[in-house]
Motif scaffolding. Structure first.
Motif, PDB file in Angstrom:
ATOM      1  N   ARG B  17       0.827  -1.207   0.000  1.00  0.00           N
ATOM      2  CA  ARG B  17       0.000   0.000   0.000  1.00  0.00           C
ATOM      3  C   ARG B  17       0.864   1.261   0.000  1.00  0.00           C
ATOM      4  O   ARG B  17       0.527   2.250  -0.631  1.00  0.00           O
ATOM      5  CB  ARG B  17      -0.946   0.010   1.212  1.00  0.00           C
ATOM      6  CG  ARG B  17      -1.886  -1.167   1.283  1.00  0.00           C
ATOM      7  CD  ARG B  17      -3.284  -0.898   0.766  1.00  0.00           C
ATOM      8  NE  ARG B  17      -3.818   0.372   1.201  1.00  0.00           N
ATOM      9  CZ  ARG B  17      -4.479   1.209   0.432  1.00  0.00           C
ATOM     10  NH1 ARG B  17      -4.639   0.929  -0.843  1.00  0.00           N
ATOM     11  NH2 ARG B  17      -4.956   2.336   0.898  1.00  0.00           N
ATOM     12  N   ASP B  20       2.430   1.571  -3.464  1.00  0.00           N
ATOM     13  CA  ASP B  20       1.325   1.919  -4.360  1.00  0.00           C
ATOM     14  C   ASP B  20       1.064   3.413  -4.319  1.00  0.00           C
ATOM     15  O   ASP B  20       0.939   4.066  -5.348  1.00  0.00           O
ATOM     16  CB  ASP B  20       0.043   1.202  -3.913  1.00  0.00           C
ATOM     17  CG  ASP B  20      -0.184  -0.082  -4.672  1.00  0.00           C
ATOM     18  OD1 ASP B  20       0.711  -0.454  -5.451  1.00  0.00           O
ATOM     19  OD2 ASP B  20      -1.243  -0.709  -4.475  1.00  0.00           O
ATOM     20  N   SER B  21       0.959   3.927  -3.110  1.00  0.00           N
ATOM     21  CA  SER B  21       0.564   5.334  -3.009  1.00  0.00           C
ATOM     22  C   SER B  21       1.696   6.249  -3.469  1.00  0.00           C
ATOM     23  O   SER B  21       1.440   7.312  -4.024  1.00  0.00           O
ATOM     24  CB  SER B  21       0.116   5.675  -1.594  1.00  0.00           C
ATOM     25  OG  SER B  21       1.209   5.685  -0.723  1.00  0.00           O
ATOM     26  N   GLU B 209      -9.545  11.490  -0.458  1.00  0.00           N
ATOM     27  CA  GLU B 209     -10.679  10.702  -0.933  1.00  0.00           C
ATOM     28  C   GLU B 209     -10.441   9.214  -0.633  1.00  0.00           C
ATOM     29  O   GLU B 209     -11.308   8.514  -0.137  1.00  0.00           O
ATOM     30  CB  GLU B 209     -10.836  10.942  -2.444  1.00  0.00           C
ATOM     31  CG  GLU B 209     -11.820  10.032  -3.144  1.00  0.00           C
ATOM     32  CD  GLU B 209     -13.271  10.444  -2.931  1.00  0.00           C
ATOM     33  OE1 GLU B 209     -13.493  11.498  -2.318  1.00  0.00           O
ATOM     34  OE2 GLU B 209     -14.152   9.689  -3.361  1.00  0.00           O
ATOM     35  N   GLU B 210      -9.224   8.805  -0.910  1.00  0.00           N
ATOM     36  CA  GLU B 210      -8.877   7.405  -0.702  1.00  0.00           C
ATOM     37  C   GLU B 210      -8.927   7.023   0.785  1.00  0.00           C
ATOM     38  O   GLU B 210      -9.387   5.949   1.152  1.00  0.00           O
ATOM     39  CB  GLU B 210      -7.476   7.183  -1.257  1.00  0.00           C
ATOM     40  CG  GLU B 210      -6.992   5.803  -1.027  1.00  0.00           C
ATOM     41  CD  GLU B 210      -5.635   5.593  -1.658  1.00  0.00           C
ATOM     42  OE1 GLU B 210      -5.278   6.381  -2.560  1.00  0.00           O
ATOM     43  OE2 GLU B 210      -4.959   4.653  -1.257  1.00  0.00           O
ATOM     44  N   GLU B 212     -10.761   8.389   2.986  1.00  0.00           N
ATOM     45  CA  GLU B 212     -12.179   8.360   3.341  1.00  0.00           C
ATOM     46  C   GLU B 212     -12.795   7.013   2.933  1.00  0.00           C
ATOM     47  O   GLU B 212     -13.527   6.393   3.702  1.00  0.00           O
ATOM     48  CB  GLU B 212     -12.877   9.528   2.629  1.00  0.00           C
ATOM     49  CG  GLU B 212     -14.380   9.540   2.723  1.00  0.00           C
ATOM     50  CD  GLU B 212     -14.899   9.937   4.094  1.00  0.00           C
ATOM     51  OE1 GLU B 212     -14.088  10.421   4.907  1.00  0.00           O
ATOM     52  OE2 GLU B 212     -16.097   9.741   4.352  1.00  0.00           O
ATOM     53  N   ILE B 213     -12.462   6.559   1.735  1.00  0.00           N
ATOM     54  CA  ILE B 213     -12.989   5.281   1.268  1.00  0.00           C
ATOM     55  C   ILE B 213     -12.502   4.141   2.161  1.00  0.00           C
ATOM     56  O   ILE B 213     -13.255   3.253   2.538  1.00  0.00           O
ATOM     57  CB  ILE B 213     -12.598   5.037  -0.211  1.00  0.00           C
ATOM     58  CG1 ILE B 213     -13.325   6.047  -1.102  1.00  0.00           C
ATOM     59  CG2 ILE B 213     -12.918   3.616  -0.632  1.00  0.00           C
ATOM     60  CD1 ILE B 213     -12.835   6.099  -2.530  1.00  0.00           C
ATOM     61  N   MET B 214     -11.236   4.208   2.518  1.00  0.00           N
ATOM     62  CA  MET B 214     -10.688   3.178   3.415  1.00  0.00           C
ATOM     63  C   MET B 214     -11.480   3.115   4.717  1.00  0.00           C
ATOM     64  O   MET B 214     -11.753   2.039   5.251  1.00  0.00           O
ATOM     65  CB  MET B 214      -9.217   3.478   3.730  1.00  0.00           C
ATOM     66  CG  MET B 214      -8.267   3.241   2.587  1.00  0.00           C
ATOM     67  SD  MET B 214      -8.147   1.503   2.142  1.00  0.00           S
ATOM     68  CE  MET B 214      -7.123   0.892   3.483  1.00  0.00           C
ATOM     69  N   LEU B 216     -14.577   4.020   5.084  1.00  0.00           N
ATOM     70  CA  LEU B 216     -15.938   3.544   4.837  1.00  0.00           C
ATOM     71  C   LEU B 216     -15.986   2.016   4.745  1.00  0.00           C
ATOM     72  O   LEU B 216     -16.996   1.413   5.065  1.00  0.00           O
ATOM     73  CB  LEU B 216     -16.499   4.174   3.552  1.00  0.00           C
ATOM     74  CG  LEU B 216     -16.873   5.648   3.686  1.00  0.00           C
ATOM     75  CD1 LEU B 216     -17.312   6.210   2.341  1.00  0.00           C
ATOM     76  CD2 LEU B 216     -17.979   5.834   4.721  1.00  0.00           C
ATOM     77  N   VAL B 217     -14.890   1.411   4.278  1.00  0.00           N
ATOM     78  CA  VAL B 217     -14.912  -0.050   4.216  1.00  0.00           C
ATOM     79  C   VAL B 217     -14.413  -0.653   5.525  1.00  0.00           C
ATOM     80  O   VAL B 217     -14.247  -1.862   5.630  1.00  0.00           O
ATOM     81  CB  VAL B 217     -14.110  -0.625   3.018  1.00  0.00           C
ATOM     82  CG1 VAL B 217     -14.703  -0.157   1.706  1.00  0.00           C
ATOM     83  CG2 VAL B 217     -12.647  -0.288   3.120  1.00  0.00           C
ATOM     84  N   GLY B 218     -14.198   0.183   6.522  1.00  0.00           N
ATOM     85  CA  GLY B 218     -13.934  -0.336   7.859  1.00  0.00           C
ATOM     86  C   GLY B 218     -12.481  -0.468   8.243  1.00  0.00           C
ATOM     87  O   GLY B 218     -12.152  -1.165   9.195  1.00  0.00           O
ATOM     88  N   ALA B 219     -11.595   0.216   7.518  1.00  0.00           N
ATOM     89  CA  ALA B 219     -10.192   0.185   7.928  1.00  0.00           C
ATOM     90  C   ALA B 219     -10.018   1.123   9.118  1.00  0.00           C
ATOM     91  O   ALA B 219     -10.627   2.183   9.180  1.00  0.00           O
ATOM     92  CB  ALA B 219      -9.289   0.630   6.780  1.00  0.00           C
ATOM     93  N   SER B 220      -9.204   0.709  10.062  1.00  0.00           N
ATOM     94  CA  SER B 220      -8.914   1.599  11.192  1.00  0.00           C
ATOM     95  C   SER B 220      -7.587   1.191  11.793  1.00  0.00           C
ATOM     96  O   SER B 220      -7.034   0.154  11.472  1.00  0.00           O
ATOM     97  CB  SER B 220     -10.013   1.516  12.253  1.00  0.00           C
ATOM     98  OG  SER B 220      -9.887   0.320  12.979  1.00  0.00           O
TER      99      SER B 220
END
Ligand SMILES: Nc1ncnc2c1ncn2[C@@H]1O[C@H](COP(=O)(O)OP(=O)(O)OP(=O)(O)O)[C@@H](O)[C@H]1O
Ligand SMILES: [Mg+2]
Lengths: 237, 303
Positions: B17, B20-21, B209-210, B212-214, B216-220
């Protein structure tokens, strides 16, 4: 109708005020049971989005009680909120894909976040792409897809972890009628597989065809509820 | 492929990751790495110039302070030996040796060379015998003054001489070098934080944005912010390594001509030591990670 009859969403007198006097959600009390397919309808500004955002913890209710999948989400934050979101699937009008990674990675990432090994996550992502009819686009970047295709990817991501509950906010908002119907059909398939689905939409033209339990909102309140039996009869014509 | 897990994710997840970024936004990664390189170059230059200046000034005073203790005429040899031993036992004294009248005469004659005939008819006893004392370099001006006063009071001592002005100047030059280095270092620090802070805001903004998406799918927790911090760390190391390399080239390019102009620098000028290298690289890594962290905080993406 609902295996075990468990209640997935329990709202009691939920209110949301953004600024004093401006109430987005007002005194909403409702239960949604496991396995249901429910629609939140109503005009723009009725409070549908706000209510959904309360359900996945993006907004905190100003008052009242909200329990989602057995978790009291009042002022929930950090790790607990993340744990709740891993039990949910979310779909938005703008598909909210990570633009710089391929379609398949967008889906696999959601599974990985839930602790699924990378190889398994990628296998799962391929299966889901097949399910939504996009197996050919696996390696493409989201930017090269149409909005309907993007929404299908978003849906595949939402169900990557077999969520208990799928919340979809205007999933057909930016789609033409035929594509919108495809997405709704996919949502029905997801529901048939056992996931509780709640869709918020102001697009009555399309959603009335669903023939599902419908809660019509206006000015923050649920002003009318149509039971699924009746809705189905209406839909049938 | 994976060498263990961290907070439920394989280590490879974090690296994948992170890389990637970095590669997904090459321009921003380039700006970030450059800003860290500039910061580290700044810090490295201060360190390089500062440590060489310090070494140079210190080498000028490396011999320590020499003083001549002239003895009154008629002090007998036995007493001279006692005085010498007493001085040698003093912790302020590094070295002491005795120069008799005759030796003093001889040095003088040698120094005069061809003109030594000037001394014809004079007696060696007109030159005083002396004890030549080297003081420890650790003494400050006040301590030196105190020692001089103490020795001056000895009845056998006629006079004490040392190059007082030179010693004081040397001591204060060393102090100035130290202060200038610290001040420049602090300036470099502030500049670095501003430059890097601004760059990382850019980086996190581009990733907002990314992130935020992370969420929303429950990453913490670690799987959420770990890759971002790691990306910062990697860019920090790359940036600081580039800076250290560049600094070396600059040093190579300037040290030679400088020694050519100022031969006195020969043997004193040196590149950074290994520990200083490491400090700079670690400094870059810390800047990178801290920048990521600050950037995430700034956009409320840290939860
Ligand atoms: N973050 C916010 N701050 C202030 N007011 C807000 C905020 N979000 C929503 N509102 C207000 O709350 C009310 C309900 O908005 P909401 O987005 O929930 O409506 P909606 O039913 O989803 O509308 P649409 O069909 O257009 O999506 C609106 O009047 C809106 O202006
Ligand atoms: Mg809305």
């Amino acid at each position: 109708m609902s295996p075990g009859g468990a209640v997935v969403i329990r709202l009691y007198k939920v209110c949301k005020e953004f600024t004093a006097g401006r109430t987005a959600v007002s005194d909403v009390t409702l239960n949604i049971e496991r396995g249901e397919f429910a629609l939140l309808s109503g005009p723009s500004g009725a409070g549908k989005t706000t209510l959904l955002r309360i359900l996945f913890g993006q907004e905190a209710a100003s008052s009242g009680k909200a329990v989602v999948n057995g978790r009291n989400i009042h002022r929930m934050s950090g790790a607990h909120l993340a744990a709740l979101r891993r039990e949910l699937g979310l779909v938005f009008q703008d598909a909210r894909l990570i633009e710089r990674i391929p379609v398949i990675e967008n889906i696999a990432l959601a599974a990985e976040v839930c602790g699924i090994a990378r190889s398994d996550a990628r296998r799962r992502a391929s299966e889901l792409l097949e399910l939504v009819g996009l197996e050919h686009a696996a390696g493409e970047l989201p930017g090269s897809l149409s909005s309907g295709e993007r929404q299908r990817v978003s849906l595949a991501r939402a169900i990557a972890n077999d969520p208990v509950l799928l919340l979809a906010d205007e999933p057909t908002g930016s789609l033409d009628r035929a594509t919108a119907l495809e997405i709704l059909h996919l949502l029905e398939l997801v529901n048939e597989a056992g996931t509780t689905v709640v869709v918020a939409s102001h697009d009555a033209g399309v959603t009335s065809l669903l023939g599902c339990r419908t809660m019509r909102m206006n000015e923050g309140r649920v002003v009318e509820e149509v039971r699924p039996e009746y809705a189905a009869a209406l839909a049938a014509g | 492929m994976s060498w263990g897990t961290l907070a439920g994710q394989p280590i490879s997840y974090y690296f994948r990751r992170a890389f990637d970024s970095i590669f997904a936004t090459p321009v921003i990664a380039g700006v970030t790495i450059t800003s860290i390189a500039v910061s580290v170059l700044l810090a490295g230059s201060v360190l390089l110039v500062g440590s060489n200046a310090y070494r140079l000034v210190a080498s000028w005073g490396a011999e320590g302070v020499d003083l001549s203790m002239y003895l009154r005429a008629g002090v007998d040899d036995g007493r001279v030996v006692e005085l010498k031993e007493q001085l040698a036992a003093d912790p302020a004294v590094v070295n002491v040796y005795f120069i008799s009248n005759d030796e003093a005469w001889m040095f003088l004659a040698q120094n005069l060379g061809d003109s030594a005939e000037l001394l014809d008819g004079l007696d060696a006893s007109i030159l005083p015998a002396s004890l030549e004392v080297t003081l420890a370099r650790t003494l400050d001006a006040d301590e030196i003054e105190a020692k001089l006063a103490e020795w001056h009071a000895w009845p056998e001592v006629d006079d004490l001489q040392y190059n007082r002005e030179w010693t004081l100047r040397f001591r204060s030059a060393l102090g100035i070098v130290r202060w200038v280095a610290w001040a420049l270092g602090a300036l470099a620090l502030v500049a670095s934080i501003i430059i890097v802070g601004a760059t990382f805001q850019l980086a996190v903004f581009s990733r907002q944005e990314e992130m935020e998406i992370m969420r929303l799918v429950g990453a913490s927790g670690m799987p959420y912010w770990g890759p971002v911090m790691l990306a910062g760390l990697i860019q920090g190391i790359v940036g600081s390594a580039a800076a250290v390399g560049l600094l070396f080239l600059i040093y190579r390019g300037t040290a030679g001509p400088l020694v050519g102009q100022l031969p006195m620098l020969k043997g004193t000028l040196a590149y950074l030591a290994g520990s200083q290298y490491m400090t700079l690289i670690i400094w870059g890594a810390v800047l990178g990670a801290a920048g990521s962290w600050l950037g995430m905080r700034r956009f409320g993406a840290w939860k």
